[in-house]
Design a protein around this motif. Structure first.
Motif, PDB file in Angstrom:
ATOM      1  N   ASN A 123      27.163  81.130  28.994  1.00 56.78           N
ATOM      2  CA  ASN A 123      25.737  80.889  29.258  1.00 56.78           C
ATOM      3  C   ASN A 123      25.284  79.556  28.664  1.00 56.78           C
ATOM      4  O   ASN A 123      24.187  79.434  28.114  1.00 56.78           O
ATOM      5  N   PHE A 124      26.137  78.553  28.784  1.00 61.00           N
ATOM      6  CA  PHE A 124      25.865  77.221  28.218  1.00 61.00           C
ATOM      7  C   PHE A 124      24.965  76.445  29.170  1.00 61.00           C
ATOM      8  O   PHE A 124      25.275  76.289  30.356  1.00 61.00           O
ATOM      9  N   SER A 125      23.842  75.954  28.674  1.00 61.20           N
ATOM     10  CA  SER A 125      22.903  75.187  29.502  1.00 61.20           C
ATOM     11  C   SER A 125      22.106  74.256  28.595  1.00 61.20           C
ATOM     12  O   SER A 125      20.942  74.509  28.283  1.00 61.20           O
ATOM     13  N   GLY A 145      24.806  69.420  29.646  1.00 54.94           N
ATOM     14  CA  GLY A 145      24.573  70.079  30.930  1.00 54.94           C
ATOM     15  C   GLY A 145      24.963  71.539  30.887  1.00 54.94           C
ATOM     16  O   GLY A 145      24.625  72.272  29.964  1.00 54.94           O
ATOM     17  N   ARG A 146      25.734  71.962  31.881  1.00 53.66           N
ATOM     18  CA  ARG A 146      26.224  73.341  31.932  1.00 53.66           C
ATOM     19  C   ARG A 146      27.696  73.420  31.551  1.00 53.66           C
ATOM     20  O   ARG A 146      28.407  74.351  31.911  1.00 53.66           O
ATOM     21  N   ASP A 150      30.512  72.859  34.757  1.00 55.80           N
ATOM     22  CA  ASP A 150      29.184  73.012  35.353  1.00 55.80           C
ATOM     23  C   ASP A 150      28.883  74.451  35.760  1.00 55.80           C
ATOM     24  O   ASP A 150      28.173  74.698  36.725  1.00 55.80           O
ATOM     25  N   ASN A 151      29.453  75.393  35.015  1.00 53.06           N
ATOM     26  CA  ASN A 151      29.169  76.803  35.310  1.00 53.06           C
ATOM     27  C   ASN A 151      28.780  77.585  34.054  1.00 53.06           C
ATOM     28  O   ASN A 151      28.648  78.808  34.093  1.00 53.06           O
ATOM     29  N   GLY A 152      28.613  76.882  32.929  1.00 50.16           N
ATOM     30  CA  GLY A 152      28.178  77.530  31.703  1.00 50.16           C
ATOM     31  C   GLY A 152      29.260  78.239  30.925  1.00 50.16           C
ATOM     32  O   GLY A 152      28.972  78.862  29.898  1.00 50.16           O
ATOM     33  N   GLU A 153      30.529  78.175  31.388  1.00 54.13           N
ATOM     34  CA  GLU A 153      31.619  78.882  30.727  1.00 54.13           C
ATOM     35  C   GLU A 153      32.752  77.908  30.457  1.00 54.13           C
ATOM     36  O   GLU A 153      33.286  77.300  31.383  1.00 54.13           O
ATOM     37  N   PHE A 182      23.056  78.408  24.362  1.00 56.66           N
ATOM     38  CA  PHE A 182      24.410  78.896  24.651  1.00 56.66           C
ATOM     39  C   PHE A 182      24.680  80.138  23.823  1.00 56.66           C
ATOM     40  O   PHE A 182      23.971  80.444  22.860  1.00 56.66           O
TER      41      PHE A 182
END
Length: 671
Positions: A123-125, A145-146, A150-153, A182
């Motif tokens: 859940n990284f953003s 970013g994500r 670019d998917n938060g993982e 995150f």
């Protein structure tokens, strides 16, 4: 005698390639890349400004079960164990304002005894904010970013320390009350390779070596009879092709070896060749760390202390193609980048004759780079960890000087400096003998002649068209184990002619309506995605990937998430030890109540042999609340008369969300 796995087995017939000699052979090529702009390093505030040590959350030392997991045998050298953080860990972090006027959130994490720590972000953003990890000296990041994909993982790089500091510096435009963007799914605790594992792979004493004493295993886990490639001038160029690999998968971290592999036209696409048993999933590839210069500086120079000063690629890669041991045990990985002054290995599609001198360069036991010299022997069929490595797909190599060990898996076999003819899969071991005592020392290499057949489009860099998905992600919700409705995405191309695509689901719970097909500009393909609810049964957030491959075109991805919600808890009650033994009229045991379905619940009543002890819940357990996938434990002691025989504990509870009641019984014997 038995086989150990570097990884191993394959039964595939090979059709000889009828073509000119120059098409069978590819020479290595050095990558100078002098035009590349050097990256500007952005140092974390803690190092840049010399901030005081952050508040630290310390995990307990590795438990007996975690230590046992590190020592479990397998086809890869296991060197790390994943550890979950309790929910309270994040509350240790704190905001502070630096001398530059910037707000920074900081948290130190300690995993006692670790030689290195990686963090698995979820859940990284962070937007334009920056996140680092450091130990006060070396750092990894910043991540923005994500995240990397670019998917938060994603997994961070390794910080070589038992304590790491996380620092988050938000975008200056972010609001003052913004939360930490995150979560941490787990950390990877790096440990020294277990000596018992070291014996799981082949070892043979080098007859040409002097009476060398075995070095302190705490300093170097590799066997004493290995050779330094820097002492063999003709082979120094090959050192620039070979790297030490670290990947995370299935709750653990692993070592392997691999090499850059060049395309016919010297495109310098960052292709890495290794063994299929090393990297066989997109998740493992995305966690990949690649160290290129973990080696001595010159012949007879002191060995490097660790990887912290080694040149490395950026964390993360993509899996293009792989095969099991039975299919030839290869993996081709596309790295994010490569450093300057590395060399892409050449290759030969023809197999070297029996008796040919051959050379291996590798990282045994995850140690610094070594070299081995031997020759090809007669082909044999072997079974490796239940898989068959056929003599038609593998070459048998007998070492004259040097050896190979776990961690060497996936390393290249050279017919001449820089020309690959195989990749390492398995070795032989004999009970009671070390790798340096084994003679002959035998290993099995997957034939490049077989690998080439599967990787031809990439290695020949054949023209290809992209197959593009119309969306980058799909999200599912699984409620109470019921299968969610299917979803779809479309694959398109700009090419008028037919384009063949292949699909790969890199999580077992993702089910595809097809795994291959053709498309054109006027004829897209619709792909259905369903989920297997049995594989995502515990309340949690699951992530997976569908990879879309079309020839040598860059891979495309659709990220799949599944959020499982469970209204009804599942509490297990256990008592240990069981039976309880009396010692000097004293005894002790502990009761454990564990929730496994992912639904928070509460313990509301306890009885012991029919007598009500509900008023003791808080004294015994500290709290009656059991978090989703959590547990509460009551350590109990007693003195006086020993209550021999079976004792019966009854437990009642109620779920937080659904209000559903539950009842459990646990029996313990006193003797």
């Amino acid at each position: 005698m038995r086989l150990f796995a570097f990884t191993a087995w394959a039964a595939i017939s090979i059709t000889p390639i009828a073509c000119a000699q120059d098409l069978l052979h590819k020479e290595p090529m050095r990558y100078a890349a002098t035009e590349r702009a050097s990256r500007v390093e952005v140092r974390p505030p803690g190092i840049r400004l010399g901030l005081r040590k952050a508040r630290e959350f310390a995990l307990a030392p590795l438990s007996a079960s975690e230590t046992a997991r590190l020592a479990e045998p397998g086809t890869r050298l296991k060197v790390a164990v994943h550890r979950d953080l309790p929910p309270s860990a994040f509350s240790t972090g704190a905001w502070e304002t630096t001398s530059e006027g910037a707000r920074v959130w900081r948290l130190a994490l300690r995993s006692p005894g670790s030689e290195g720590i990686r963090v698995q972000f979820t859940n990284f953003s962070a937007g334009n904010g920056k996140v680092w990890l450091h130990n006060g000296d070396e750092s990894v990041g910043p991540y923005t970013g994500r995240g990397i994909f670019d998917n938060g993982e994603f997994w961070s790089g390794t910080v070589f320390s038992e304590s790491v500091t996380l620092e988050y510096e938000p975008d200056p435009a972010a609001s003052a009350d913004s939360a930490v963007p995150f979560e941490i799914a787990s950390i990877s605790h790096r440990a020294h390779p277990a000596p018992k594992q070291a014996r799981t792979l082949p070892s043979a004493r080098d007859a040409a070596a002097p009476d060398a004493a075995a070095p302190d295993a705490a300093k170097d886990p590799a066997a004493y009879c290995h050779l330094d490639p820097n002492c063999y001038p003709d082979w120094k160029p090959a050192m620039k092709m070979v790297a030490s690999l670290i990947m995370e998968e299935d709750g653990a971290g692993y070592y392997c070896s691999g090499s850059l592999i060049g395309t016919r036209d010297n495109s310098f696409k960052p292709y890495l060749l290794t063994a299929g048993h090393c990297i066989h999933s997109e998740d493992a590839a995305r966690s990949l760390e690649v160290y290129w210069t973990y080696q001595t500086s010159s012949c007879s120079a002191p060995p490097p202390a660790d990887r912290s000063t080694s040149t490395k690629s950026s964390v993360g890669a993509h899996l293009l193609s792989s095969a099991t041991i039975g299919q030839g045990d290869y993996s081709l990985v596309l790295l994010k980048d490569i450093p300057n002054d590395v060399t892409f290995a050449g290759w030969d599609i023809s197999d070297p004759p029996i008796g040919s001198p051959l050379t291996g360069v590798h990282h045994p036991m995850g140690s610094w780079k070594r070299i081995s010299f031997g020759e090809r022997a007669e082909d044999i069929n072997v079974s490796v960890d239940g898989d068959t490595a056929s003599g038609s797909t593998y070459m048998t190599i007998v070492w004259d000087k040097g050896r190979a060990e776990p961690g060497s898996s996936g390393s290249p076999l050279f017919s001449s400096p820089g020309v690959v003819v195989g990749t390492l899969t398995y070795g032989l071991e004999v009970d009671g003998l070390s790798v340096c005592q084994l003679s002959p020392s035998i290993t099995g290499y997957a034939r490049f002649s077989n690998t080439y057949q599967a990787l031809r489009d990439y290695l020949e860099n054949l023209p290809s068209a992209e197959a593009l998905p119309d969306r980058t992600g799909l999200a599912f919700t699984v409620t109470n184990h019921a299968a969610p409705a299917a979803q779809t995405f479309r694959i398109t191309t700009q090419t008028a002619g037919q384009v063949t695509f292949k699909l790969r689901a890199d999580a077992p719970w993702i089910q595809l309506s097809t795994d291959t097909g053709t498309i054109s500009a006027g004829k897209p393909a619709t792909i259905g995605i369903t989920l297997d609810p049995a594989r995502v049964g515990t309340a949690s957030r699951y992530t997976g990937t569908v990879s879309i491959l079309s020839g040598a075109a860059p891979p495309q991805f659709v990220n799949i998430t599944a959020t499982t919600k469970v209204d009804a808890s599942n509490v297990t009650a256990s008592i240990s030890p069981n039976p309880v033994l009396s010692t000097a009229a004293q005894w002790s045991f502990q009761i454990s109540l564990k929730e496994t379905a992912g639904a928070a619940t509460r313990l509301t009543q306890i009885k012991l042999n029919g007598a009500d002890y509900t008023s003791s819940i808080k004294d015994w357990f500290g709290s009656g609340s059991i978090a989703a996938n959590g547990s509460i434990v009551a350590p109990l002691t007693g003195t006086g008369m020993f209550p021999r025989g079976d004792q019966y504990f009854e437990f009642w509870g109620i779920d937080d969300l659904s209000g559903q009641h539950w009842y459990r019984v646990a029996t313990v014997t006193f003797q």
